[in-house]
Scaffold this active site. Structure first.
Site, PDB file in Angstrom:
ATOM      1  CG  ASP A 164     -17.128   0.542  28.243  1.00 37.43           C
ATOM      2  OD1 ASP A 164     -17.639  -0.466  28.752  1.00 37.43           O
ATOM      3  OD2 ASP A 164     -17.788   1.461  27.736  1.00 37.43           O
ATOM      4  CE  LYS A 194     -23.693  -0.773  29.775  1.00 40.07           C
ATOM      5  NZ  LYS A 194     -23.165  -0.100  28.611  1.00 40.07           N
ATOM      6  CD  GLN A 211     -24.394   2.339  25.869  1.00 36.68           C
ATOM      7  OE1 GLN A 211     -24.120   2.159  27.041  1.00 36.68           O
ATOM      8  NE2 GLN A 211     -24.361   1.354  24.973  1.00 36.68           N
TER       9      GLN A 211
END
Ligand code: NDP
Length: 297
Positions: free
Chosen positions: A120, A53, A97
């Site tokens: 997200d 990312k 994460q």
């Protein structure tokens, strides 16, 4: 029937290209879109995901900063970092994460991320807005699936979409998108899970199948109808004799659906490349909202 491979890279490349002028315009106003990624613990796969990312963000002249916390960090430690990032105006997106170590309450932690920086799209406020049909941030993987369908002109409206998997990050938001009254929605949607009786009787009805179960090769040619469009979200490690010791396979047994399906996404190289791209989209969009806010003062 010739089965078309729906590769993610051309879709991802064209979206990233369309982001370049948007990022440039932000930089000209003194704003560099920035993602803050929090990892707790030493899960090697999580580290690879976050590294990939960060690389994608740098490539697009955006910033990405990783906050590595040790595996014994308490919930309070993680929440303190999130609070700091929520209040940092240079940060436009916050990503925690997953998976988190078992002693941490993932829900409490994800809920703490400001909905305005929740790139997200996992915060309940953003999931609610998505259900309402008024999305703020759309979860990246289902959003990426939609972009693949759009890019390859796969019709959705009026068709029967069968989703296998009901997680909060893939299956449920995928349902909310495909059933939504909008140009890429208007499907009739069935959602299957481990308590579904006779899964094949449902997948056989699917004009579109979204496989997001995390079970290697579970969807086979005899479980689909002729002409189905199949999106394989699954990423599963299967041991083999290669140097790495494993290969990545999807939830769909690709070989067995060739010649029966109208199209299928490959694994790797299908949905995978889209997830980071949609994270970039959400972060750039979040930075643009900041400019609008400042301009409105
Ligand atoms: P979860 O494990 O959170 O959810 C899996 C879902 O599939 C559950 O709802 C489960 O049902 C259902 N399921 C599992 N096995 C079966 C089965 N045999 N029959 C019917 N339903 C089944 O997984 P995620 O949603 O997080 O991820 C799904 C897959 O997608 C994984 O392989 C993951 O690696 C991959 N993934 C890929 C991404 C990408 O970028 N391409 C991003 C995110 C995920 P129940 O609820 O009853 O347990």
């Amino acid at each position: 029937m010739e089965t078309l491979l729906l590769k993610g890279k051309p879709v991802s490349d064209s979206i990233r290209l369309s982001l370049e002028p948007r990022v440039q315009a932000l930089i000209e106003t003194g704003i560099v879109p920035k993602l803050a990624a929090i990892i707790v613990g030493d899960d090697p796969a999580s580290k690879v995901y976050v590294r990939n990312k960060a690389r994608a963000f740098r490539k697009l002249n955006c910033e990405s900063q990783t906050y590595q916390l040790n595996s014994k960090s308490s919930e309070k430690d993680v929440l303190t970092v999130i609070d700091r990032l929520n209040n940092d105006p240079s940060v436009h997106g916050i990503l925690v994460q997953l998976p988190l170590p078992n002693h941490l309450d993932s829900k409490a932690i994800l809920h703490r991320v400001s909905p305005n920086k929740d790139v997200d799209g996992f915060h309940p406020e953003n999931l609610g807005l998505l259900l309402e049909g008024n999305p703020n941030f759309i979860p990246c993987t289902p959003h990426g699936v939609l972009e693949i369908l759009r890019h390859y002109d796969i019709p959705v409206s009026g068709r029967h979409a069968v989703i296998v998997g009901r997680s909060n990050i893939v299956g449920k938001p995928m349902f909310a998108l495909l059933a939504q009254k909008f140009e890429m929605g208007n499907a009739t949607v069935t959602i299957c899970h481990t308590r579904t009786k006779d899964l094949a009787s449902f997948t056989k009805q699917g004009d579109i199948i979204i496989a997001a179960a995390g079970s290697a090769n579970m969807i086979t040619g005899d479980m689909i109808k002729e002409g189905a469009d199949i999106i394989d979200v699954g990423i599963n490690r299967v041991d083999d004799d290669s140097e790495k010791g494993y290969i990545l396979v999807g939830d769909v047994n690709t070989k067995s659906v060739m010649g029966i399906a109208n199209s299928v996404t490959p694994v790797p190289g299908g949905v995978g490349p889209m997830t980071i791209t949609m994270l970039l989209v959400n972060t750039v969009t979040s930075a643009e909202k900041c400019v609008e806010l400042v301009a409105g003062w």
